[in-house]
Design a protein around this motif. Structure first.
Motif, PDB file in Angstrom:
ATOM      1  N   GLU A   1      10.500   7.947  -7.124  1.00  0.00           N
ATOM      2  CA  GLU A   1      11.805   8.081  -6.486  1.00  0.00           C
ATOM      3  C   GLU A   1      12.946   7.507  -7.331  1.00  0.00           C
ATOM      4  O   GLU A   1      14.060   8.008  -7.287  1.00  0.00           O
ATOM      5  CB  GLU A   1      11.753   7.388  -5.127  1.00  0.00           C
ATOM      6  N   VAL A   2      12.678   6.478  -8.119  1.00  0.00           N
ATOM      7  CA  VAL A   2      13.745   5.821  -8.885  1.00  0.00           C
ATOM      8  C   VAL A   2      13.845   6.279 -10.337  1.00  0.00           C
ATOM      9  O   VAL A   2      14.805   5.953 -11.020  1.00  0.00           O
ATOM     10  CB  VAL A   2      13.603   4.283  -8.847  1.00  0.00           C
ATOM     11  N   CYS A   3      12.879   7.030 -10.818  1.00  0.00           N
ATOM     12  CA  CYS A   3      12.864   7.442 -12.223  1.00  0.00           C
ATOM     13  C   CYS A   3      14.021   8.399 -12.526  1.00  0.00           C
ATOM     14  O   CYS A   3      14.082   9.491 -11.956  1.00  0.00           O
ATOM     15  CB  CYS A   3      11.542   8.106 -12.576  1.00  0.00           C
ATOM     16  N   PRO A   4      14.916   8.028 -13.457  1.00  0.00           N
ATOM     17  CA  PRO A   4      16.066   8.891 -13.746  1.00  0.00           C
ATOM     18  C   PRO A   4      15.734  10.116 -14.594  1.00  0.00           C
ATOM     19  O   PRO A   4      16.542  11.035 -14.688  1.00  0.00           O
ATOM     20  CB  PRO A   4      17.028   7.964 -14.484  1.00  0.00           C
ATOM     21  N   VAL A   5      14.546  10.144 -15.210  1.00  0.00           N
ATOM     22  CA  VAL A   5      14.209  11.269 -16.081  1.00  0.00           C
ATOM     23  C   VAL A   5      12.963  12.037 -15.617  1.00  0.00           C
ATOM     24  O   VAL A   5      12.483  12.917 -16.319  1.00  0.00           O
ATOM     25  CB  VAL A   5      14.029  10.815 -17.551  1.00  0.00           C
ATOM     26  N   ASP A   6      12.453  11.707 -14.455  1.00  0.00           N
ATOM     27  CA  ASP A   6      11.317  12.437 -13.882  1.00  0.00           C
ATOM     28  C   ASP A   6      10.132  12.537 -14.835  1.00  0.00           C
ATOM     29  O   ASP A   6       9.608  13.620 -15.096  1.00  0.00           O
ATOM     30  CB  ASP A   6      11.749  13.838 -13.430  1.00  0.00           C
ATOM     31  N   CYS A   7       9.683  11.383 -15.347  1.00  0.00           N
ATOM     32  CA  CYS A   7       8.588  11.392 -16.324  1.00  0.00           C
ATOM     33  C   CYS A   7       7.231  11.041 -15.726  1.00  0.00           C
ATOM     34  O   CYS A   7       6.293  10.736 -16.451  1.00  0.00           O
ATOM     35  CB  CYS A   7       8.916  10.470 -17.489  1.00  0.00           C
TER      36      CYS A   7
ATOM     37  N   PRO B   1       0.528  17.978 -13.084  1.00  0.00           N
ATOM     38  CA  PRO B   1       1.867  18.455 -12.719  1.00  0.00           C
ATOM     39  C   PRO B   1       2.871  17.305 -12.582  1.00  0.00           C
ATOM     40  O   PRO B   1       2.512  16.195 -12.202  1.00  0.00           O
ATOM     41  CB  PRO B   1       1.643  19.160 -11.380  1.00  0.00           C
ATOM     42  N   ASN B   2       4.113  17.624 -12.870  1.00  0.00           N
ATOM     43  CA  ASN B   2       5.212  16.675 -12.716  1.00  0.00           C
ATOM     44  C   ASN B   2       5.445  16.395 -11.240  1.00  0.00           C
ATOM     45  O   ASN B   2       5.265  17.273 -10.397  1.00  0.00           O
ATOM     46  CB  ASN B   2       6.467  17.273 -13.370  1.00  0.00           C
ATOM     47  N   ILE B   3       5.833  15.168 -10.951  1.00  0.00           N
ATOM     48  CA  ILE B   3       6.161  14.801  -9.568  1.00  0.00           C
ATOM     49  C   ILE B   3       7.494  14.063  -9.566  1.00  0.00           C
ATOM     50  O   ILE B   3       7.709  13.151 -10.367  1.00  0.00           O
ATOM     51  CB  ILE B   3       5.047  13.968  -8.904  1.00  0.00           C
ATOM     52  N   THR B   4       8.384  14.484  -8.693  1.00  0.00           N
ATOM     53  CA  THR B   4       9.716  13.881  -8.610  1.00  0.00           C
ATOM     54  C   THR B   4      10.064  13.439  -7.197  1.00  0.00           C
ATOM     55  O   THR B   4      11.109  12.831  -6.984  1.00  0.00           O
ATOM     56  CB  THR B   4      10.791  14.878  -9.087  1.00  0.00           C
ATOM     57  N   ILE B   5       9.207  13.739  -6.246  1.00  0.00           N
ATOM     58  CA  ILE B   5       9.476  13.432  -4.848  1.00  0.00           C
ATOM     59  C   ILE B   5       8.425  12.439  -4.335  1.00  0.00           C
ATOM     60  O   ILE B   5       7.220  12.674  -4.467  1.00  0.00           O
ATOM     61  CB  ILE B   5       9.440  14.717  -3.993  1.00  0.00           C
ATOM     62  N   LYS B   6       8.909  11.358  -3.743  1.00  0.00           N
ATOM     63  CA  LYS B   6       8.005  10.359  -3.172  1.00  0.00           C
ATOM     64  C   LYS B   6       7.347  10.921  -1.922  1.00  0.00           C
ATOM     65  O   LYS B   6       7.994  11.490  -1.057  1.00  0.00           O
ATOM     66  CB  LYS B   6       8.796   9.095  -2.814  1.00  0.00           C
ATOM     67  N   ARG B   7       6.024  10.774  -1.877  1.00  0.00           N
ATOM     68  CA  ARG B   7       5.261  11.123  -0.683  1.00  0.00           C
ATOM     69  C   ARG B   7       4.519   9.875  -0.210  1.00  0.00           C
ATOM     70  O   ARG B   7       4.515   8.855  -0.881  1.00  0.00           O
ATOM     71  CB  ARG B   7       4.267  12.249  -0.999  1.00  0.00           C
ATOM     72  N   GLU B   8       3.858   9.987   0.902  1.00  0.00           N
ATOM     73  CA  GLU B   8       3.086   8.868   1.433  1.00  0.00           C
ATOM     74  C   GLU B   8       1.863   8.609   0.548  1.00  0.00           C
ATOM     75  O   GLU B   8       1.234   9.556   0.066  1.00  0.00           O
ATOM     76  CB  GLU B   8       2.622   9.157   2.863  1.00  0.00           C
ATOM     77  N   PRO B   9       1.507   7.356   0.348  1.00  0.00           N
ATOM     78  CA  PRO B   9       0.287   7.052  -0.412  1.00  0.00           C
ATOM     79  C   PRO B   9      -0.945   7.404   0.405  1.00  0.00           C
ATOM     80  O   PRO B   9      -0.841   7.663   1.614  1.00  0.00           O
ATOM     81  CB  PRO B   9       0.389   5.547  -0.646  1.00  0.00           C
ATOM     82  N   PRO B  10      -2.113   7.396  -0.205  1.00  0.00           N
ATOM     83  CA  PRO B  10      -3.341   7.655   0.553  1.00  0.00           C
ATOM     84  C   PRO B  10      -3.488   6.654   1.702  1.00  0.00           C
ATOM     85  O   PRO B  10      -3.041   5.505   1.609  1.00  0.00           O
ATOM     86  CB  PRO B  10      -4.452   7.451  -0.484  1.00  0.00           C
ATOM     87  N   ALA B  11      -4.124   7.082   2.767  1.00  0.00           N
ATOM     88  CA  ALA B  11      -4.280   6.243   3.959  1.00  0.00           C
ATOM     89  C   ALA B  11      -5.020   4.938   3.661  1.00  0.00           C
ATOM     90  O   ALA B  11      -4.766   3.912   4.290  1.00  0.00           O
ATOM     91  CB  ALA B  11      -5.008   7.021   5.051  1.00  0.00           C
ATOM     92  N   ASP B  12      -5.916   4.958   2.685  1.00  0.00           N
ATOM     93  CA  ASP B  12      -6.696   3.754   2.366  1.00  0.00           C
ATOM     94  C   ASP B  12      -6.162   3.017   1.134  1.00  0.00           C
ATOM     95  O   ASP B  12      -6.857   2.200   0.542  1.00  0.00           O
ATOM     96  CB  ASP B  12      -8.167   4.105   2.172  1.00  0.00           C
ATOM     97  N   SER B  13      -4.921   3.262   0.758  1.00  0.00           N
ATOM     98  CA  SER B  13      -4.367   2.672  -0.463  1.00  0.00           C
ATOM     99  C   SER B  13      -4.385   1.147  -0.462  1.00  0.00           C
ATOM    100  O   SER B  13      -4.686   0.527  -1.484  1.00  0.00           O
ATOM    101  CB  SER B  13      -2.947   3.173  -0.713  1.00  0.00           C
ATOM    102  N   LYS B  14      -4.114   0.527   0.655  1.00  0.00           N
ATOM    103  CA  LYS B  14      -4.093  -0.944   0.714  1.00  0.00           C
ATOM    104  C   LYS B  14      -5.479  -1.533   0.481  1.00  0.00           C
ATOM    105  O   LYS B  14      -5.614  -2.618  -0.069  1.00  0.00           O
ATOM    106  CB  LYS B  14      -3.511  -1.420   2.043  1.00  0.00           C
ATOM    107  N   GLU B  15      -6.507  -0.812   0.880  1.00  0.00           N
ATOM    108  CA  GLU B  15      -7.880  -1.280   0.654  1.00  0.00           C
ATOM    109  C   GLU B  15      -8.230  -1.303  -0.834  1.00  0.00           C
ATOM    110  O   GLU B  15      -9.066  -2.091  -1.260  1.00  0.00           O
ATOM    111  CB  GLU B  15      -8.867  -0.383   1.399  1.00  0.00           C
TER     112      GLU B  15
END
Length: 112
Positions: free
Chosen positions: A19-25, A78-92
């Motif tokens: 979300e904060v990357c100014p050059v979408d890298c 693939p390039n990603i420029t849009i923040k989505r939700e992390p995996p449901a078990d990401s905190k684990e």
């Protein structure tokens, strides 16, 4: 200098950095992100945004394999420029050691 994504991103895959990357890298794999080293402008805004502390400057010692992995998969995923939700078990998975050897997937993610 560039920034690289390291093993703590695996299975955590928080996307605050995207979300904060100014050059979408950022590029998306099935269970982690990578940074394209030729596109990164070394601004560093992504590093403090990562809740898993999985983004480091490539000048830190011992990150050579991560520089190579980021470069390799940034060409395949693939390039990603849009923040989505992390995996449901990401905190684990946050903080689990040695995820590269046991959890890394070379498969591409969804991208934008």
């Amino acid at each position: 200098m560039t920034y690289v994504v390291i093993d703590n991103c695996i299975r955590c895959k928080y996307m605050d950095c995207v979300e904060v990357c100014p050059v979408d890298c950022f590029y998306e794999g099935e269970n982690m992100l990578v940074i394209h080293p030729d596109e990164c402008i070394d601004c560093g805004v992504c590093e403090p945004e990562c809740p898993a502390e999985a983004i480091k400057a490539d000048t830190e010692p011992g990150l050579e394999k991560w520089v190579e992995l980021n470069a390799e998969y940034a060409e395949k995923w693939p390039n990603i420029t849009i923040k989505r939700e992390p995996p449901a078990d990401s905190k684990e998975w946050d903080g689990v050691a040695n995820k590269l050897e046991t959890q890394f997937s070379p498969e591409p993610g969804e991208g934008d």
